[in-house]
Each structure stands twice: as structure tokens, then as C-alpha cells.
Scaffold this motif. Structure first.
Motif, PDB file in Angstrom:
ATOM      1  N   LEU A 273       0.827  -1.204   0.000  1.00 10.32           N
ATOM      2  CA  LEU A 273       0.000   0.000   0.000  1.00 10.32           C
ATOM      3  C   LEU A 273       0.863   1.257   0.000  1.00 10.32           C
ATOM      4  O   LEU A 273       0.583   2.217  -0.737  1.00 10.32           O
ATOM      5  CB  LEU A 273      -0.929   0.004   1.221  1.00 10.32           C
ATOM      6  CG  LEU A 273      -1.924  -1.165   1.339  1.00 10.32           C
ATOM      7  CD1 LEU A 273      -2.761  -1.017   2.594  1.00 10.32           C
ATOM      8  CD2 LEU A 273      -2.813  -1.236   0.117  1.00 10.32           C
ATOM      9  N   TYR A 274       1.910   1.264   0.828  1.00  9.31           N
ATOM     10  CA  TYR A 274       2.768   2.440   0.900  1.00  9.31           C
ATOM     11  C   TYR A 274       3.617   2.584  -0.361  1.00  9.31           C
ATOM     12  O   TYR A 274       3.951   3.703  -0.759  1.00  9.31           O
ATOM     13  CB  TYR A 274       3.634   2.381   2.158  1.00  9.31           C
ATOM     14  CG  TYR A 274       2.815   2.366   3.430  1.00  9.31           C
ATOM     15  CD1 TYR A 274       1.902   3.379   3.702  1.00  9.31           C
ATOM     16  CD2 TYR A 274       2.917   1.328   4.349  1.00  9.31           C
ATOM     17  CE1 TYR A 274       1.119   3.368   4.847  1.00  9.31           C
ATOM     18  CE2 TYR A 274       2.143   1.301   5.498  1.00  9.31           C
ATOM     19  CZ  TYR A 274       1.241   2.319   5.745  1.00  9.31           C
ATOM     20  OH  TYR A 274       0.466   2.301   6.880  1.00  9.31           O
ATOM     21  N   GLU A 275       3.942   1.473  -1.007  1.00  4.66           N
ATOM     22  CA  GLU A 275       4.660   1.537  -2.272  1.00  4.66           C
ATOM     23  C   GLU A 275       3.797   2.231  -3.334  1.00  4.66           C
ATOM     24  O   GLU A 275       4.287   3.043  -4.132  1.00  4.66           O
ATOM     25  CB  GLU A 275       5.035   0.133  -2.739  1.00  4.66           C
ATOM     26  CG  GLU A 275       5.821   0.107  -4.051  1.00  4.66           C
ATOM     27  CD  GLU A 275       6.136  -1.301  -4.512  1.00  4.66           C
ATOM     28  OE1 GLU A 275       7.081  -1.463  -5.298  1.00  4.66           O
ATOM     29  OE2 GLU A 275       5.419  -2.249  -4.097  1.00  4.66           O
ATOM     30  N   SER A 276       2.502   1.915  -3.334  1.00 11.29           N
ATOM     31  CA  SER A 276       1.599   2.535  -4.307  1.00 11.29           C
ATOM     32  C   SER A 276       1.454   4.040  -4.082  1.00 11.29           C
ATOM     33  O   SER A 276       1.044   4.775  -4.984  1.00 11.29           O
ATOM     34  CB  SER A 276       0.216   1.872  -4.240  1.00 11.29           C
ATOM     35  OG  SER A 276      -0.439   2.182  -3.019  1.00 11.29           O
ATOM     36  N   LEU A 277       1.813   4.485  -2.854  1.00 16.66           N
ATOM     37  CA  LEU A 277       1.761   5.914  -2.545  1.00 16.66           C
ATOM     38  C   LEU A 277       3.084   6.619  -2.818  1.00 16.66           C
ATOM     39  O   LEU A 277       3.234   7.815  -2.545  1.00 16.66           O
ATOM     40  CB  LEU A 277       1.355   6.119  -1.077  1.00 16.66           C
ATOM     41  CG  LEU A 277      -0.073   5.670  -0.704  1.00 16.66           C
ATOM     42  CD1 LEU A 277      -0.289   5.734   0.793  1.00 16.66           C
ATOM     43  CD2 LEU A 277      -1.114   6.506  -1.444  1.00 16.66           C
ATOM     44  N   ALA A 336      -6.600  12.640  -5.280  1.00 19.53           N
ATOM     45  CA  ALA A 336      -5.287  13.250  -5.010  1.00 19.53           C
ATOM     46  C   ALA A 336      -4.142  12.263  -5.152  1.00 19.53           C
ATOM     47  O   ALA A 336      -3.054  12.488  -4.613  1.00 19.53           O
ATOM     48  CB  ALA A 336      -5.282  13.869  -3.610  1.00 19.53           C
ATOM     49  N   ALA A 337      -4.375  11.138  -5.801  1.00 21.57           N
ATOM     50  CA  ALA A 337      -3.329  10.124  -5.961  1.00 21.57           C
ATOM     51  C   ALA A 337      -2.170  10.700  -6.772  1.00 21.57           C
ATOM     52  O   ALA A 337      -2.368  11.380  -7.777  1.00 21.57           O
ATOM     53  CB  ALA A 337      -3.896   8.892  -6.663  1.00 21.57           C
ATOM     54  N   GLY A 338      -0.940  10.418  -6.329  1.00 22.96           N
ATOM     55  CA  GLY A 338       0.243  10.857  -7.066  1.00 22.96           C
ATOM     56  C   GLY A 338       0.893  12.095  -6.493  1.00 22.96           C
ATOM     57  O   GLY A 338       2.092  12.294  -6.664  1.00 22.96           O
ATOM     58  N   SER A 339       0.139  12.953  -5.817  1.00 20.38           N
ATOM     59  CA  SER A 339       0.732  14.157  -5.230  1.00 20.38           C
ATOM     60  C   SER A 339       1.346  13.833  -3.874  1.00 20.38           C
ATOM     61  O   SER A 339       0.885  12.933  -3.163  1.00 20.38           O
ATOM     62  CB  SER A 339      -0.320  15.250  -5.068  1.00 20.38           C
ATOM     63  OG  SER A 339      -1.247  14.915  -4.051  1.00 20.38           O
ATOM     64  N   LYS A 340       2.372  14.586  -3.509  1.00 20.50           N
ATOM     65  CA  LYS A 340       3.042  14.349  -2.234  1.00 20.50           C
ATOM     66  C   LYS A 340       2.109  14.603  -1.064  1.00 20.50           C
ATOM     67  O   LYS A 340       2.048  13.821  -0.109  1.00 20.50           O
ATOM     68  CB  LYS A 340       4.277  15.251  -2.135  1.00 20.50           C
ATOM     69  CG  LYS A 340       5.152  14.956  -0.937  1.00 20.50           C
ATOM     70  CD  LYS A 340       6.433  15.777  -0.971  1.00 20.50           C
ATOM     71  CE  LYS A 340       7.323  15.455   0.227  1.00 20.50           C
ATOM     72  NZ  LYS A 340       8.582  16.243   0.193  1.00 20.50           N
TER      73      LYS A 340
END
Length: 474
Positions: A273-277, A336-340
Motif C-alpha cells: 500500500l505504501y509503495e503505491s503511494l 489526489a493520488a500521485g501528489s506528495k
């Protein structure tokens, strides 16, 4: 006594959680062949699924062993099997051996996670039963956390074999200690009375609860168990007698919907999950370890609240709050996927998820699922209740690898839907059990109850006379 029994809780937590960091170790993936296997996703799902399937079988077996051997001897046998499973995992030389070892370990922890709260509930006095049995949930999280931080530490060990074999070997420590000492602890007084060993039961009660209160408790317990011996006690009766069937449905639903929040999926697939983030390997492991560490403090709060707030509305509120955290997680991942900033907020809501779940549901479900059953059915009943945990986890974990690969964040919608249904079920169908003796809980399900109450005079140490009567449905 209660604290020593939590070695079984630690065993469950460590054995269940160590797979998350093991699957995050590049050296393990390379050794076992998962880094190059074309069906790696399915194999990872099978590793998790076999463990949960073993847990389900172990839980069901408790319904037989818990009554036949007694509570503490069943715990001893389960701990020994866990030692065998852990040793085979540590020495695995290929993926098939590792899968068999995970199945065996799952079988043992399924038994332990059922037996420990069952035994604790039969040892604890009613006014502190929530806190004492709630320690089972606290120490499960300590086991989870220990496994997570051990995994983080060994990620930086450069010996390819040591980096994953030693963390797996450490899962032997807790069941070894449990097996070495559990036979020196007292047997459940209620199981002893049911087996006609009343003098031994009274002696144990006086040692752990004080003489005056113990005598009152023993009277109530003996009369109720005497009544229960005249009642049906087969597996079939659980599903044919309305009050038993109600317990079975409530106990199963309690554990099923709690796991339906996706907590075990988030724990076991944390690195993924954290890798996908967008986080790196070391960050993934540390975020996973930090997430589960928060759960310890949340569970301590849960154990404290149980005897003050009660079970029903604490769990219902917890489900609602956990669902809210899941909803916010879904919205963030969708927009908001992809943004820091979006990734950081998504991590924050995963942490809120464990805060809400741990402080209201984790310890509560184990307490509630054990205490709703009468003594003559408690082993079988706890097996049915806890099977809900493994059925839910089995469904969600087996499909998680493929689901995250195919539909990504939308898989959270499954958890959100199950949680929403759970709020309705808990609110409208669950009775409250706070501060009531195990024998008197039967009245809330419409069963016959011997009217011998644990009055304030008994709790205060004064002598008091009691009359006996049968209350409840004929």
C-alpha cells in the motif's frame, strides 16, 4: 494469571504479522522464487490464504478440544503445534514447504486466539472482565508491533539468509514460554464444575477472587451449570434453539464485521500500500511498523473503556468512525493520488483507521464474543464466534493481491461497504453485557437463569444469604 495467558495473544500477533515484513524482504522473495515467478501475486495470496484457512480449522477444533482436554491443556497442545509450524517456516527451503508451515502455524494460532479469551473470561470477575480479557487484544497488538519492528531492523541486515530466517525463528519464543508454564496455572473453575470437580473449583476461586466473593460466585456458577446440564449442548442445538442461534449469529457477526474493516489487509499488505503511494522500501516497512505501534495504545484505551462505557455502543461507534476513515481514504486516493500532499494525507487516514479500530473494536470483539456463551457451550460458541474473524480475513486476504493489482484503491470500497452494514447490525441486534456475570448474561438471550446474584455484600466482603430461583423462558 491473565498476563501469563497473553503469551498466547503475543503468539497470535507475532505469527500473523511477521509475514508482512517477510514478504517485504527482497532476500526472502529472491530465495523463495517470488521475485521471478509469473504467478507471484497468486502465490502471495495463497500464503496469506492458507494461514487464514488453518486458523479457521484451528478455531473450529477448539469446540472439541476445549471441552475434552480442558482449557489449559488445549492451550498447551496449541502452543506445541505453533512451535512446530514456526520451526518449519524458519527452515523452509522452497515455497511449498513454507506454505505447509504457514498452514500449520495458522491452525495453532486459530486455536490460541479462541482459547485465550475463552479461558480469561472464565477466570475474571465480572466488574473487571472487560479490562482483563481486553488485555488479549492489547497483547495481540504488541505481538504485531514486535514483528513489524523486528522486520524493519532485519531489513538492514545484509546476510540474505539471516535477514528473514531470524525474524521467523523469533516467533518460537512466545509459544515456547507459554507451553513451559501454562500447565502450572489453574484450570477454569467453570470447566472444573462442569466436570464434577467442584472442590477444586472452589479452591481456585478463593485463591483468585477472595473467599467471600468466591463462595457467592461458586454458588451462582454451580447452580447455573447444574441447570445447563439439563439443556441441549450438541453442535446441532446451537443452530436449532433460538437463543443459541442468536448467540451464534451475533458472535460470528461481531468478529466478521470487525475484520471487514480491512485492518488485517492493511497490516499484511502495508508495504504494498505504501509503495503505491510512492514510498521506498525502508519507508514502507517503517510506516507499517509505526501504524501497528499506534494500535497498542489504542487497545489499552479500549480495554479501559470496556468496563466504563460498555460493549455495544463502544463497538458501534468504533465501526462508524472506522468507516469514516475509510471513506476519507477512498476520496483521497481517487482525487489526489500521485501528489506528495495526497500521499501524506492518505497515510494519515490509514493511521486514523487503526486509532479508531484499536480503541473501540479490537479488544472489545474478543471480550464480547467469549462472554455471550453459557459455560456448557462456551468452547463451541467461541469457535463459532472466532471463525467469523478467519472467514472474513480469508475472503479479503486471498483476493487482496489480485484486487489491488486490478482495481487498486477501489478495493477499499469493499471494506467501507462491510463496515456500513456492520454499524446497522451492531446497533440493532447486539445486547449489552457490561458488569454482568457470565451466568446472568444468559437472561439477555432468553435462557433460564438461576437467580443467584453477585450482590454488593459479596463484593464488599460481607456475609449475605441468597435464595435461589429460576428466571427466564421455560
Amino acid at each position: 494469571i491473565i498476563l501469563f495467558a497473553t503469551l498466547g495473544s503475543l503468539t497470535y500477533g507475532y505469527c500473523t504479522s511477521i509475514i508482512a515484513t517477510t514478504l517485504g524482504q527482497p532476500s526472502f522473495l529472491a530465495y523463495i522464487g517470488l521475485d521471478t515467478a509469473p504467478n507471484a501475486t497468486q502465490l502471495i495470496g495463497a500464503i496469506n490464504g492458507l494461514y487464514q484457512a488453518g486458523g479457521l480449522l484451528g478455531t473450529i477444533l477448539v469446540g472439541v478440544l476445549g471441552d475434552w482436554l480442558g482449557r489449559k491443556y488445549a492451550i498447551f497442545c496449541s502452543a506445541c503445534l505453533c512451535i512446530l509450524g514456526g520451526a518449519l517456516q524458519t527452515g523452509s527451503v522452497h515455497i511449498a514447504m513454507f506454505m505447509v508451515a504457514r498452514l500449520l502455524t495458522g491452525f495453532s494460532i486459530g486455536a490460541l486466539v479462541t482459547l485465550i479469551p475463552l479461558w480469561q473470561s472464565e477466570m475474571a470477575p465480572p466488574e473487571t472482565r472487560g479490562l482483563l480479557v481486553g488485555l488479549h487484544g492489547v497483547f495481540i497488538l504488541i505481538g504485531y508491533t514486535t514483528a513489524s519492528w523486528v522486520g524493519v531492523g532485519f531489513y538492514f541486515v545484509h546476510d540474505n539468509s539471516v535477514s528473514w530466517r531470524v525474524p521467523l525463528a523469533l516467533q518460537l519464543v512466545f509459544p515456547l514460554a507459554l507451553a513451559a508454564g501454562v500447565l502450572f496455572l489453574p484450570e477454569s473453575p467453570r470447566w472444573l464444575v462442569e466436570r464434577g470437580r467442584s472442590e477444586e473449583s472452589l479452591t481456585i476461586l478463593k485463591q483468585i477472587h477472595g473467599e467471600t466473593f468466591a463462595e457467592q460466585e461458586f454458588k451462582q456458577m454451580s447452580r447455573q451449570i447444574e441447570l445447563e446440564k439439563t439443556l441441549p449442548s450438541s453442535w446441532g442445538s446451537i443452530f436449532t434453539i433460538p437463543s443459541y442461534r442468536k448467540r451464534a449469529l451475533i458472535g460470528f457477526a461481531c468478529m466478521f464485521f470487525a475484520q471487514g474493516t480491512g485492518t488485517q489487509v492493511i497490516n499484511n499488505y502495508g508495504p504494498t500500500l505504501y509503495e503505491s503511494l510512492g514510498y521506498g522500501k525502508a519507508q514502507q516497512l517503517m510506516l507499517s511498523a509505526g501504524w501497528i505501534t499506534v494500535g497498542i495504545f489504542a487497545n489499552i484505551l479500549d480495554a479501559i473503556l470496556l468496563d466504563r462505557v460498555g460493549r455495544k455502543w463502544l463497538m458501534t461507534t468504533g465501526l462508524a468512525l472506522t468507516g469514516l476513515a475509510l471513506l476519507c481514504e477512498v476520496v483521497l486516493l481517487a482525487v489526489a493520488a500521485g501528489s506528495k500532499a495526497g500521499s501524506a494525507a492518505a497515510v494519515a487516514f490509514l493511521y486514523l483507521h487503526i486509532c479508531f479500530y484499536g480503541s473501540t473494536l479490537d479488544a472489545s470483539t474478543y471480550v464480547y464474543a467469549a462472554e455471550i456463551w453459557p459455560t456448557h457451550l462456551r468452547a463451541r460458541g467461541c469457535a463459532i464466534s472466532t471463525s467469523g474473524l478467519f472467514v472474513s480475513s480469508l475472503i479479503l486476504l486471498i483476493s487482496a493481491s489480485d484486487a489491488f493489482a486490478a482495481i487498486k484503491w477501489r478495493y477499499y470500497l469493499v471494506f467501507l461497504s462491510m463496515t456500513a452494514v456492520g454499524v446497522f447490525v451492531f446497533a440493532f441486534f447486539f445486547p449489552e453485557t457490561r458488569g454482568v456475570s457470565l451466568e446472568e448474561i444468559a437472561k439477555q438471550f432468553g435462557d433460564q437463569v438461576v437467580d443467584v446474584h453477585l450482590d454488593d455484600c459479596a463484593l464488599d466482603g460481607d456475609d449475605c444469604e441468597q435464595g435461589y430461583d429460576i428466571q427466564g423462558k421455560e
